[in-house]
Design an enzyme around this catalytic site. Structure first.
Site, PDB file in Angstrom:
ATOM      1  N   CYS A 115      47.788  27.366  41.838  1.00 22.04           N
ATOM      2  CA  CYS A 115      48.899  28.279  41.514  1.00 22.04           C
ATOM      3  C   CYS A 115      49.777  28.612  42.714  1.00 22.04           C
ATOM      4  O   CYS A 115      50.859  29.181  42.550  1.00 22.04           O
ATOM      5  CB  CYS A 115      48.367  29.550  40.870  1.00 22.04           C
ATOM      6  SG  CYS A 115      47.407  29.241  39.378  1.00 22.04           S
ATOM      7  N   HIS A 248      53.477  35.081  41.745  1.00 17.10           N
ATOM      8  CA  HIS A 248      52.879  34.179  40.760  1.00 17.10           C
ATOM      9  C   HIS A 248      52.619  34.955  39.471  1.00 17.10           C
ATOM     10  O   HIS A 248      52.133  36.086  39.507  1.00 17.10           O
ATOM     11  CB  HIS A 248      51.586  33.609  41.330  1.00 17.10           C
ATOM     12  CG  HIS A 248      50.768  32.870  40.322  1.00 17.10           C
ATOM     13  ND1 HIS A 248      51.311  31.914  39.498  1.00 17.10           N
ATOM     14  CD2 HIS A 248      49.457  32.968  39.986  1.00 17.10           C
ATOM     15  CE1 HIS A 248      50.362  31.437  38.704  1.00 17.10           C
ATOM     16  NE2 HIS A 248      49.229  32.068  38.978  1.00 17.10           N
ATOM     17  N   ASN A 278      50.351  32.112  32.221  1.00 18.02           N
ATOM     18  CA  ASN A 278      50.184  31.582  33.584  1.00 18.02           C
ATOM     19  C   ASN A 278      50.445  30.070  33.555  1.00 18.02           C
ATOM     20  O   ASN A 278      49.640  29.316  33.003  1.00 18.02           O
ATOM     21  CB  ASN A 278      48.762  31.896  34.059  1.00 18.02           C
ATOM     22  CG  ASN A 278      48.506  31.426  35.477  1.00 18.02           C
ATOM     23  OD1 ASN A 278      49.271  30.650  36.044  1.00 18.02           O
ATOM     24  ND2 ASN A 278      47.409  31.880  36.060  1.00 18.02           N
TER      25      ASN A 278
HETATM   26  C1  LIG Z   1      40.523  37.626  32.445  1.00 16.68           C
HETATM   27  C2  LIG Z   1      40.901  39.091  32.447  1.00 16.68           C
HETATM   28  C3  LIG Z   1      42.165  39.312  31.628  1.00 16.68           C
HETATM   29  C4  LIG Z   1      39.757  39.858  31.757  1.00 16.68           C
HETATM   30  O1  LIG Z   1      40.061  41.234  31.777  1.00 16.68           O
HETATM   31  P1  LIG Z   1      38.915  42.275  32.150  1.00 16.68           P
HETATM   32  O2  LIG Z   1      39.483  43.616  31.995  1.00 16.68           O
HETATM   33  O3  LIG Z   1      38.397  41.871  33.508  1.00 16.68           O
HETATM   34  O4  LIG Z   1      37.871  42.012  31.033  1.00 16.68           O
HETATM   35  P2  LIG Z   1      36.322  41.602  31.159  1.00 16.68           P
HETATM   36  O5  LIG Z   1      36.182  40.254  31.752  1.00 16.68           O
HETATM   37  O6  LIG Z   1      35.619  42.741  31.809  1.00 16.68           O
HETATM   38  O7  LIG Z   1      35.921  41.540  29.660  1.00 16.68           O
HETATM   39  C5  LIG Z   1      35.886  42.693  28.853  1.00 16.68           C
HETATM   40  C6  LIG Z   1      35.397  42.312  27.480  1.00 16.68           C
HETATM   41  O8  LIG Z   1      36.418  41.555  26.806  1.00 16.68           O
HETATM   42  C7  LIG Z   1      35.868  40.366  26.278  1.00 16.68           C
HETATM   43  N1  LIG Z   1      36.891  39.326  26.252  1.00 16.68           N
HETATM   44  C8  LIG Z   1      37.138  38.349  27.157  1.00 16.68           C
HETATM   45  N2  LIG Z   1      38.173  37.604  26.752  1.00 16.68           N
HETATM   46  C9  LIG Z   1      38.578  38.125  25.579  1.00 16.68           C
HETATM   47  C10 LIG Z   1      39.610  37.796  24.690  1.00 16.68           C
HETATM   48  N3  LIG Z   1      40.469  36.755  24.915  1.00 16.68           N
HETATM   49  N4  LIG Z   1      39.778  38.538  23.591  1.00 16.68           N
HETATM   50  C11 LIG Z   1      38.955  39.562  23.318  1.00 16.68           C
HETATM   51  N5  LIG Z   1      37.954  39.937  24.129  1.00 16.68           N
HETATM   52  C12 LIG Z   1      37.778  39.208  25.249  1.00 16.68           C
HETATM   53  C13 LIG Z   1      34.716  40.044  27.188  1.00 16.68           C
HETATM   54  O9  LIG Z   1      33.774  39.230  26.537  1.00 16.68           O
HETATM   55  C14 LIG Z   1      34.150  41.416  27.492  1.00 16.68           C
HETATM   56  O10 LIG Z   1      33.351  41.824  26.427  1.00 16.68           O
HETATM   57  P3  LIG Z   1      32.005  42.675  26.678  1.00 16.68           P
HETATM   58  O11 LIG Z   1      32.467  43.955  27.331  1.00 16.68           O
HETATM   59  O12 LIG Z   1      31.463  42.851  25.320  1.00 16.68           O
HETATM   60  O13 LIG Z   1      31.161  41.839  27.584  1.00 16.68           O
HETATM   61  C15 LIG Z   1      41.089  39.625  33.879  1.00 16.68           C
HETATM   62  O14 LIG Z   1      39.857  39.667  34.557  1.00 16.68           O
HETATM   63  C16 LIG Z   1      42.060  38.788  34.652  1.00 16.68           C
HETATM   64  O15 LIG Z   1      43.210  38.690  34.332  1.00 16.68           O
HETATM   65  N6  LIG Z   1      41.597  38.140  35.750  1.00 16.68           N
HETATM   66  C17 LIG Z   1      42.428  37.266  36.531  1.00 16.68           C
HETATM   67  C18 LIG Z   1      42.532  35.923  35.858  1.00 16.68           C
HETATM   68  C19 LIG Z   1      43.624  35.069  36.439  1.00 16.68           C
HETATM   69  O16 LIG Z   1      44.735  35.526  36.535  1.00 16.68           O
HETATM   70  N7  LIG Z   1      43.295  33.821  36.802  1.00 16.68           N
HETATM   71  C20 LIG Z   1      44.225  32.910  37.370  1.00 16.68           C
HETATM   72  C21 LIG Z   1      44.615  33.352  38.748  1.00 16.68           C
HETATM   73  S1  LIG Z   1      45.686  32.232  39.529  1.00 16.68           S
END
Ligand SMILES: CC(C)(COP(=O)(O)OP(=O)(O)OC[C@H]1O[C@@H](n2cnc3c(N)ncnc32)[C@H](O)[C@@H]1OP(=O)(O)O)[C@@H](O)C(=O)NCCC(=O)NCCS
Length: 321
Positions: A115, A248, A278
């Site tokens: 990215c 980004h 993204n």
């Molecule tokens: C991925 C992201 C959105 C998840 O958000 P979060 O607040 O950290 O959520 P969590 O990972 O703690 O998950 C919370 C819950 O949602 C659930 N969940 C995950 N994806 C889900 C989806 N698409 N829809 C519904 N629920 C979802 C998980 O299973 C978890 O459930 P649980 O509490 O029963 O275990 C966030 O961590 C993020 O954006 N990270 C950066 C990712 C990124 O940008 N990557 C590329 C960088 S270049």
């Protein structure tokens, strides 16, 4: 040699026609529009057609950038394509694009910094122009992430999309690109990767995006804040002098947290993640093109581009428009 800076003299963008909304995703995995929008700010993403390759997306964006710059492909001295989703193992997508454009004989290579690829590519092309070696460079970010996603994994498939953005960089007497700041730390491979490889005639390992979302989130905000401050400090520029921040486009919460840490109002941040999700190396040039075309970015303004991605890699490019 006339001029020892490079300037962005044309931008272009391309998004595939097919749109996949959060509502569409509700029918594919156990998710909801509310969850995706609340956690990421994403409403929809574009998906390439089966017959489209990354070089096709790059070609469309590049043609617009060249037309805006008012130069022919034959005038290019360098083609750099930032991509993590190349058409094939080799030749590079940059070579394939160069042939499609008809820019024969100029050097062409891919930049693999995930990215941060566009920022890495821009910084590299800037060095070639500053040194006096080249006059016109095309820098493209182009991706088809839909092909490296596990569409059964709701934790990753909702986050990404396909697209391309391009700029033409040209030698100039005045900046242009003021400075670039690149970093990498290869110790975090497990946090974000596509661990598959081609070996013995087949794919071995898992060829899909895997990540530790929360760790990526924290790391991204930390380094985006650090590298933006590094660019400001290096040039004795105050944050109040930044007219536009183009980070980004991974997640609106990462973008908001970065802006908050930097003390930059969201009114000065270009955000397109709601419509593109993204798009990895394509996200910064897509956002840049939009803000140039709608007149937000104007001559003389300071624009700070910054990226972070797998590797980990991160970097910033400070531009005077
Ligand atoms: C991925 C992201 C959105 C998840 O958000 P979060 O607040 O950290 O959520 P969590 O990972 O703690 O998950 C919370 C819950 O949602 C659930 N969940 C995950 N994806 C889900 C989806 N698409 N829809 C519904 N629920 C979802 C998980 O299973 C978890 O459930 P649980 O509490 O029963 O275990 C966030 O961590 C993020 O954006 N990270 C950066 C990712 C990124 O940008 N990557 C590329 C960088 S270049």
């Amino acid at each position: 040699m006339s001029g020892s800076y490079s300037r962005i003299v044309g931008t272009g963008a391309y998004l595939p026609a097919k749109i996949l909304t959060n509502k569409d995703l509700e029918r594919m995995v156990d998710t909801s529009d509310e969850w995706i929008y609340a956690r990421t700010g994403i409403r929809q993403r574009h998906i390439a057609a089966d017959e489209e390759q990354t070089s096709d997306l790059a070609l469309a964006a590049s043609r617009t950038a060249l037309a805006t710059a008012g130069i022919d492909a034959a005038d290019l001295d360098l083609v750099v394509v930032a991509t993590t989703t190349p058409d094939m193992v080799f030749p590079s997508t940059a070579c394939i694009l160069q042939a499609k454009l008809g820019a024969r004989n100029c050097p062409a290579f891919d930049m693999q910094a995930v990215c941060s690829g566009f920022v890495y590519g821009l910084a590299t092309a800037d060095q070639f122009i500053r040194s006096g070696q080249y006059r016109n460079a095309l820098v493209v970010g182009a991706e088809i992430y839909s092909r490296i996603l596990d569409w059964n994994d709701r934790a990753t498939c909702v986050l990404f999309g396909d697209g391309a953005g391009a700029v033409v960089l040209q030698r100039s007497n005045k900046p242009g690109i003021i400075s670039s700041h690149l970093h990498a730390d290869g110790a975090h491979v497990d946090m974000l990767s596509v661990p598959g490889t081609v070996s013995g005639g087949k794919v071995s390992g898992r060829p899909f995006v895997q990540m530790d979302g929360q760790s990526v989130f924290k790391f991204a905000v930390k380094v985006l804040d650090e590298v933006a401050k590094e660019a400001l400090t290096a040039n004795h520029i105050e944050k109040s002098e930044i007219d536009w921040l183009i980070p980004h486009q991974a997640n609106i919460r990462i973008i908001q947290a970065t802006a908050r840490k930097l003390g930059i109002s969201m009114e000065k941040v270009v955000a397109t993640v709601d419509r593109h999700a993204n798009t990895s190396a394509a996200s910064i040039p897509l956002a840049l093109d939009e803000a140039v075309r709608d007149g937000r970015i104007r001559a003389g303004q300071h624009v700070l581009l910054e990226g972070v991605g797998g590797g980990f890699t991160w970097g910033a490019v400070l531009v005077r428009w």
